[in-house]
Design a protein around this motif. Structure first.
Motif, PDB file in Angstrom:
ATOM      1  N   ILE A   1      34.597  42.954  20.550  1.00 45.41           N
ATOM      2  CA  ILE A   1      34.117  42.515  21.853  1.00 45.41           C
ATOM      3  C   ILE A   1      32.848  43.283  22.203  1.00 45.41           C
ATOM      4  O   ILE A   1      32.826  44.513  22.160  1.00 45.41           O
ATOM      5  CB  ILE A   1      35.187  42.758  22.928  1.00 45.41           C
ATOM      6  N   ARG A   2      31.826  42.536  22.556  1.00 43.20           N
ATOM      7  CA  ARG A   2      30.533  43.149  22.837  1.00 43.20           C
ATOM      8  C   ARG A   2      30.581  44.022  24.083  1.00 43.20           C
ATOM      9  O   ARG A   2      31.193  43.675  25.095  1.00 43.20           O
ATOM     10  CB  ARG A   2      29.477  42.049  23.035  1.00 43.20           C
ATOM     11  N   GLY A   3      29.955  45.178  24.012  1.00 41.54           N
ATOM     12  CA  GLY A   3      29.856  46.090  25.154  1.00 41.54           C
ATOM     13  C   GLY A   3      28.627  46.950  24.966  1.00 41.54           C
ATOM     14  O   GLY A   3      27.862  46.737  24.034  1.00 41.54           O
ATOM     15  N   ASN A   4      28.419  47.899  25.856  1.00 39.85           N
ATOM     16  CA  ASN A   4      27.259  48.782  25.685  1.00 39.85           C
ATOM     17  C   ASN A   4      27.502  50.157  26.291  1.00 39.85           C
ATOM     18  O   ASN A   4      26.574  50.793  26.767  1.00 39.85           O
ATOM     19  CB  ASN A   4      26.021  48.145  26.272  1.00 39.85           C
ATOM     20  N   PHE A   5      28.740  50.583  26.267  1.00 38.76           N
ATOM     21  CA  PHE A   5      29.098  51.912  26.789  1.00 38.76           C
ATOM     22  C   PHE A   5      29.158  51.939  28.305  1.00 38.76           C
ATOM     23  O   PHE A   5      29.540  52.961  28.872  1.00 38.76           O
ATOM     24  CB  PHE A   5      28.134  53.009  26.329  1.00 38.76           C
ATOM     25  N   GLU A   6      28.740  50.877  28.975  1.00 45.50           N
ATOM     26  CA  GLU A   6      28.718  50.960  30.433  1.00 45.50           C
ATOM     27  C   GLU A   6      29.929  50.269  31.058  1.00 45.50           C
ATOM     28  O   GLU A   6      30.488  49.336  30.491  1.00 45.50           O
ATOM     29  CB  GLU A   6      27.418  50.365  30.989  1.00 45.50           C
ATOM     30  N   MET A   7      30.283  50.729  32.226  1.00 50.81           N
ATOM     31  CA  MET A   7      31.472  50.239  32.897  1.00 50.81           C
ATOM     32  C   MET A   7      31.366  48.745  33.179  1.00 50.81           C
ATOM     33  O   MET A   7      32.288  47.972  32.942  1.00 50.81           O
ATOM     34  CB  MET A   7      31.626  50.996  34.215  1.00 50.81           C
ATOM     35  N   GLN A   8      30.189  48.394  33.650  1.00 52.24           N
ATOM     36  CA  GLN A   8      29.979  47.007  34.009  1.00 52.24           C
ATOM     37  C   GLN A   8      30.161  46.089  32.804  1.00 52.24           C
ATOM     38  O   GLN A   8      30.745  45.008  32.910  1.00 52.24           O
ATOM     39  CB  GLN A   8      28.561  46.852  34.590  1.00 52.24           C
ATOM     40  N   ALA A   9      29.689  46.546  31.666  1.00 52.75           N
ATOM     41  CA  ALA A   9      29.816  45.744  30.450  1.00 52.75           C
ATOM     42  C   ALA A   9      31.283  45.598  30.064  1.00 52.75           C
ATOM     43  O   ALA A   9      31.722  44.544  29.593  1.00 52.75           O
ATOM     44  CB  ALA A   9      29.018  46.382  29.322  1.00 52.75           C
TER      45      ALA A   9
ATOM     46  N   SER B   1      33.448  52.224  29.357  1.00 52.67           N
ATOM     47  CA  SER B   1      33.668  50.803  29.127  1.00 52.67           C
ATOM     48  C   SER B   1      35.161  50.499  29.147  1.00 52.67           C
ATOM     49  O   SER B   1      35.584  49.426  29.587  1.00 52.67           O
ATOM     50  CB  SER B   1      33.015  50.343  27.832  1.00 52.67           C
ATOM     51  N   ALA B   2      35.991  51.432  28.705  1.00 52.78           N
ATOM     52  CA  ALA B   2      37.434  51.219  28.757  1.00 52.78           C
ATOM     53  C   ALA B   2      37.883  50.996  30.194  1.00 52.78           C
ATOM     54  O   ALA B   2      38.690  50.102  30.489  1.00 52.78           O
ATOM     55  CB  ALA B   2      38.168  52.413  28.159  1.00 52.78           C
ATOM     56  N   ILE B   3      37.327  51.789  31.089  1.00 49.59           N
ATOM     57  CA  ILE B   3      37.723  51.667  32.497  1.00 49.59           C
ATOM     58  C   ILE B   3      37.268  50.338  33.071  1.00 49.59           C
ATOM     59  O   ILE B   3      38.024  49.649  33.758  1.00 49.59           O
ATOM     60  CB  ILE B   3      37.172  52.861  33.307  1.00 49.59           C
ATOM     61  N   GLY B   4      36.035  49.968  32.779  1.00 54.67           N
ATOM     62  CA  GLY B   4      35.562  48.671  33.241  1.00 54.67           C
ATOM     63  C   GLY B   4      36.423  47.541  32.690  1.00 54.67           C
ATOM     64  O   GLY B   4      36.784  46.599  33.404  1.00 54.67           O
ATOM     65  N   PHE B   5      36.766  47.675  31.446  1.00 53.83           N
ATOM     66  CA  PHE B   5      37.573  46.656  30.775  1.00 53.83           C
ATOM     67  C   PHE B   5      38.947  46.551  31.435  1.00 53.83           C
ATOM     68  O   PHE B   5      39.411  45.459  31.776  1.00 53.83           O
ATOM     69  CB  PHE B   5      37.704  47.035  29.306  1.00 53.83           C
TER      70      PHE B   5
ATOM     71  N   ALA C   1      34.417  53.757  41.616  1.00 50.91           N
ATOM     72  CA  ALA C   1      35.192  53.426  42.816  1.00 50.91           C
ATOM     73  C   ALA C   1      35.620  51.964  42.808  1.00 50.91           C
ATOM     74  O   ALA C   1      36.739  51.622  43.172  1.00 50.91           O
ATOM     75  CB  ALA C   1      34.377  53.732  44.068  1.00 50.91           C
ATOM     76  N   ALA C   2      34.718  51.098  42.383  1.00 54.73           N
ATOM     77  CA  ALA C   2      35.026  49.666  42.376  1.00 54.73           C
ATOM     78  C   ALA C   2      36.048  49.327  41.307  1.00 54.73           C
ATOM     79  O   ALA C   2      36.753  48.319  41.408  1.00 54.73           O
ATOM     80  CB  ALA C   2      33.747  48.867  42.124  1.00 54.73           C
ATOM     81  N   HIS C   3      36.142  50.170  40.292  1.00 56.07           N
ATOM     82  CA  HIS C   3      37.010  49.861  39.168  1.00 56.07           C
ATOM     83  C   HIS C   3      38.291  50.671  39.175  1.00 56.07           C
ATOM     84  O   HIS C   3      39.080  50.606  38.250  1.00 56.07           O
ATOM     85  CB  HIS C   3      36.249  50.071  37.855  1.00 56.07           C
ATOM     86  N   TYR C   4      38.448  51.476  40.191  1.00 58.90           N
ATOM     87  CA  TYR C   4      39.664  52.265  40.283  1.00 58.90           C
ATOM     88  C   TYR C   4      40.791  51.372  40.765  1.00 58.90           C
ATOM     89  O   TYR C   4      40.581  50.229  41.175  1.00 58.90           O
ATOM     90  CB  TYR C   4      39.454  53.444  41.233  1.00 58.90           C
ATOM     91  N   ARG C   5      41.978  51.929  40.698  1.00 59.10           N
ATOM     92  CA  ARG C   5      43.135  51.152  41.155  1.00 59.10           C
ATOM     93  C   ARG C   5      43.961  51.983  42.071  1.00 59.10           C
ATOM     94  O   ARG C   5      44.537  52.979  41.639  1.00 59.10           O
ATOM     95  CB  ARG C   5      43.958  50.754  39.941  1.00 59.10           C
ATOM     96  N   PRO C   6      44.023  51.694  43.315  1.00 63.13           N
ATOM     97  CA  PRO C   6      43.354  50.569  43.960  1.00 63.13           C
ATOM     98  C   PRO C   6      41.848  50.794  44.046  1.00 63.13           C
ATOM     99  O   PRO C   6      41.403  51.936  44.100  1.00 63.13           O
ATOM    100  CB  PRO C   6      43.956  50.576  45.363  1.00 63.13           C
ATOM    101  N   ALA C   7      41.099  49.694  44.080  1.00 62.21           N
ATOM    102  CA  ALA C   7      39.660  49.817  44.274  1.00 62.21           C
ATOM    103  C   ALA C   7      39.425  50.543  45.585  1.00 62.21           C
ATOM    104  O   ALA C   7      40.079  50.275  46.589  1.00 62.21           O
ATOM    105  CB  ALA C   7      39.001  48.446  44.289  1.00 62.21           C
ATOM    106  N   LEU C   8      38.487  51.476  45.549  1.00 60.63           N
ATOM    107  CA  LEU C   8      38.358  52.426  46.640  1.00 60.63           C
ATOM    108  C   LEU C   8      37.480  51.903  47.769  1.00 60.63           C
ATOM    109  O   LEU C   8      36.345  51.497  47.566  1.00 60.63           O
ATOM    110  CB  LEU C   8      37.741  53.708  46.070  1.00 60.63           C
ATOM    111  N   THR C   9      38.031  51.913  48.971  1.00 56.97           N
ATOM    112  CA  THR C   9      37.200  51.704  50.156  1.00 56.97           C
ATOM    113  C   THR C   9      36.389  52.972  50.364  1.00 56.97           C
ATOM    114  O   THR C   9      36.930  54.075  50.290  1.00 56.97           O
ATOM    115  CB  THR C   9      38.086  51.464  51.393  1.00 56.97           C
ATOM    116  N   THR C  10      35.105  52.805  50.607  1.00 57.86           N
ATOM    117  CA  THR C  10      34.253  54.001  50.613  1.00 57.86           C
ATOM    118  C   THR C  10      32.955  53.747  51.357  1.00 57.86           C
ATOM    119  O   THR C  10      32.565  52.604  51.576  1.00 57.86           O
ATOM    120  CB  THR C  10      33.962  54.420  49.151  1.00 57.86           C
ATOM    121  N   MET C  11      32.293  54.813  51.766  1.00 56.74           N
ATOM    122  CA  MET C  11      30.962  54.700  52.336  1.00 56.74           C
ATOM    123  C   MET C  11      29.963  54.783  51.202  1.00 56.74           C
ATOM    124  O   MET C  11      29.897  55.796  50.522  1.00 56.74           O
ATOM    125  CB  MET C  11      30.664  55.849  53.311  1.00 56.74           C
TER     126      MET C  11
END
Lengths: 344, 344
Positions: free
Chosen positions: A223-231, A256-260, B286-296
DNA sequence: CGGTGTAGTGCAATCGATTACATGCGGTTG
DNA sequence: CAACCGCATGTAATCGATTGCACTACACCG
């Protein structure tokens, strides 16, 4: 504010202490060569005048900036910022300053590095970027006036560089084998950026572990990725479209694991119930994620420290051209909650 | 390797192009003052000799290092590394290099900064540390030869510094009010490090929001932390020992919020079912945490860029001593899954 | 007592680029 | 035609610290 005289120089100190500038200079850099009495007078003069060394003048004369340049692909990544931290510590301890250069594009980067280094801003380079254009690197090496340099994290074999690395391929094998040992057979790999040495090594380790277990890797599951969370997050969406899905995935790094994982959850896939994930790096957040991430821990502090040590040793070893150092550090598998035995 | 001549200087270029060094220098820094023909000859000579500028010599003569120093408390923190990233970008664009200094102890730090700055290594300072010993700071300000400096992130009022900040107190109020709006009345605060300006402002905002809502803050519910994940984790254990527990907590930053959440989960407390949490910073995770974090969300990139801009403008504004800049950026509340209405 | 060694210091060249001032030259102007 | 201007370039001082060499004074030795 009214006191707008120019900053005091060694001349001012000399005048005040009634000695020559040579003596002041010696009192500063090799006190044992100056008599006790003069030393005191000089200290006093420095105190009174508020003198501070002009580093530019010293650098010019000594042909050394006492500064190292750290080139990295992404400071924001927790992995690199930890390493930078360790480097900075070691460098400071040894009286060196640290310049940072972020290399966004693998392309113009070489020019930038050249500019930095050949301008006496830095005495040596610590290269942490596995994505650098090989041709660009050649410029650095074959330049008529090449200079001290240590590559860390990434391997550039046969180039004669000093290297401080982790055993990426072996570690990736171990991470993958962990999944195999848990009974998984359908195993995917969330890949790092193309053209990145480290990513390739981890990929190779992944494939090798599968083969050793008699499993033929399924290209669909790279699966394509690039080390970044968003990917990693985006990869989850693509993952869902697979006709047959792996039961476990080895991710090229923790980000990337966390984003995934985050993406998968959004799709209703639960880890480790529906899928097992292994990461790489052991970022601080890995232990606090949910599920806590099973991952290969890289000895980041050690790696940064050793890299800095190696470079500075090199800088201070005048002439003794030792053969290229090659330090390899081991990674450690940290088993946490993101991996589980394959459900029957 | 056999080609061990010293690196070429402007003299070599001049000789080759059959002009004076002055002309070469001008061809480089103000080409319009040199005729087209000579300009070409100089370019060619530079190419052939492989000349590169010696920055030390230039710095010495021009009394400017074209370098800024960034002092921060912890590079590893995602908040700071993002800012550093933005600073580095802006600085590079404007032809400046970036030195980094990590300040672990608020104590010896001042000496280090002094050393750096007064030695012409850097032309100005970007100070991102809210924990610096005030007395130490005084040294920097009242030094006979004070220099350009911008503080970012932290407020140091009445010191006449240029400042680029976020409205920490107001933002903390808004974060807290969000919890109040959800019906919470028993609200705690996971505090930042003592003596940290930013931590104090957020604390103040927290208290002020409660008071405005007619709630008297409970001192027991000020939970000690220090912005670090580990501290947040440890805080969770202490939280459990409270006789009466808050139903919501405002954490001074995302890192500690994540540690705290992780610790709570280990104790069987579920967020947002049992407790609501607001963080601060909007780290990428923060956006990828669980639960996704409400934050400033702090506008990190903008903040870093503006800070760098302000400092460099200052450096290039010769003499025009404008009155101290004071830029305040707004934060934005990002509502995600870690906060929920108070269960009846 | 003459010779040699050494500790302590000063003189002045040096690092490499920038820049104030000087020069020469062709062209313009009154 | 003399005076002047401005362009392109050169000459040489300059930035501030380091360091090779030279010198002095004193101690020590035979």
């Amino acid at each position: 504010m009214s006191d707008m005289r120019k900053t005091p120089t060694i001349q001012d100190v000399a005048r005040f202490a009634k000695v020559s500038t040579a003596t002041v200079s010696r009192a500063l850099s090799s006190p044992e060569r100056v008599s006790l009495g003069t030393r005191d007078r000089v200290s006093e003069a420095i105190r009174v005048t508020g003198y501070t060394l002009n580093q530019a003048a010293r650098s010019l004369r000594q042909r050394a900036a006492k500064t190292i340049l750290v080139a990295l692909p992404d400071i924001r990544n927790g992995f690199f910022s930890s390493i930078l931290d360790a480097i900075e510590r070691e460098a400071t301890n040894r009286g060196y300053s640290v310049l940072v250069a972020n290399l966004y594009l693998g392309h113009e980067s070489a020019r930038r590095l050249e500019g930095y280094l050949f301008s006496n801003r830095a005495d040596g380079l610590l290269l942490l970027d596995g994505s650098l254009d090989p041709q660009a690197l050649r410029v650095l090496t074959t330049a008529p006036h090449s200079f001290p340099m240590v590559v860390a994290c990434e391997d550039i074999p046969n180039a004669g560089f000093h290297r401080v690395l982790t055993d990426n391929q072996v570690a990736a094998e171990r991470a993958t084998r962990h999944l195999i040992d848990l009974g998984h057979r359908r195993i995917g790999h969330l890949v790092g950026p193309e053209n990145n040495v480290v990513a390739r090594e981890r990929n190779a380790g992944f494939v090798s572990a599968l083969r050793q277990a008699g499993i033929e890797p399924n290209p669909q599951w790279l699966i394509r990725g690039n080390f970044e969370m968003q990917a990693g997050f985006a990869a989850a969406a693509r993952f869902m479209t697979l006709s047959e899905r792996p039961t476990a995935v080895f991710a090229a790094n923790d980000e990337s694991a966390i984003g995934f994982l985050s993406g998968l959850r959004q799709q209703g896939i639960e880890c480790p119930r529906d899928i097992s994930i292994v990461g790489f790096d052991d970022l601080e957040v890995a232990a606090h994620y949910r599920p806590a991430l099973t991952t290969m821990r890289q000895p980041r502090e050690t790696l940064g420290r050793l890299a800095a040590e190696t470079l500075i040793d090199l800088l201070e070893d005048d002439g003794t051209t030792r053969s290229a150092m090659h330090i390899v550090l081991n990674c450690e598998l940290i088993v946490r909650g993101s991996t589980a035995p394959l459900a029957q």
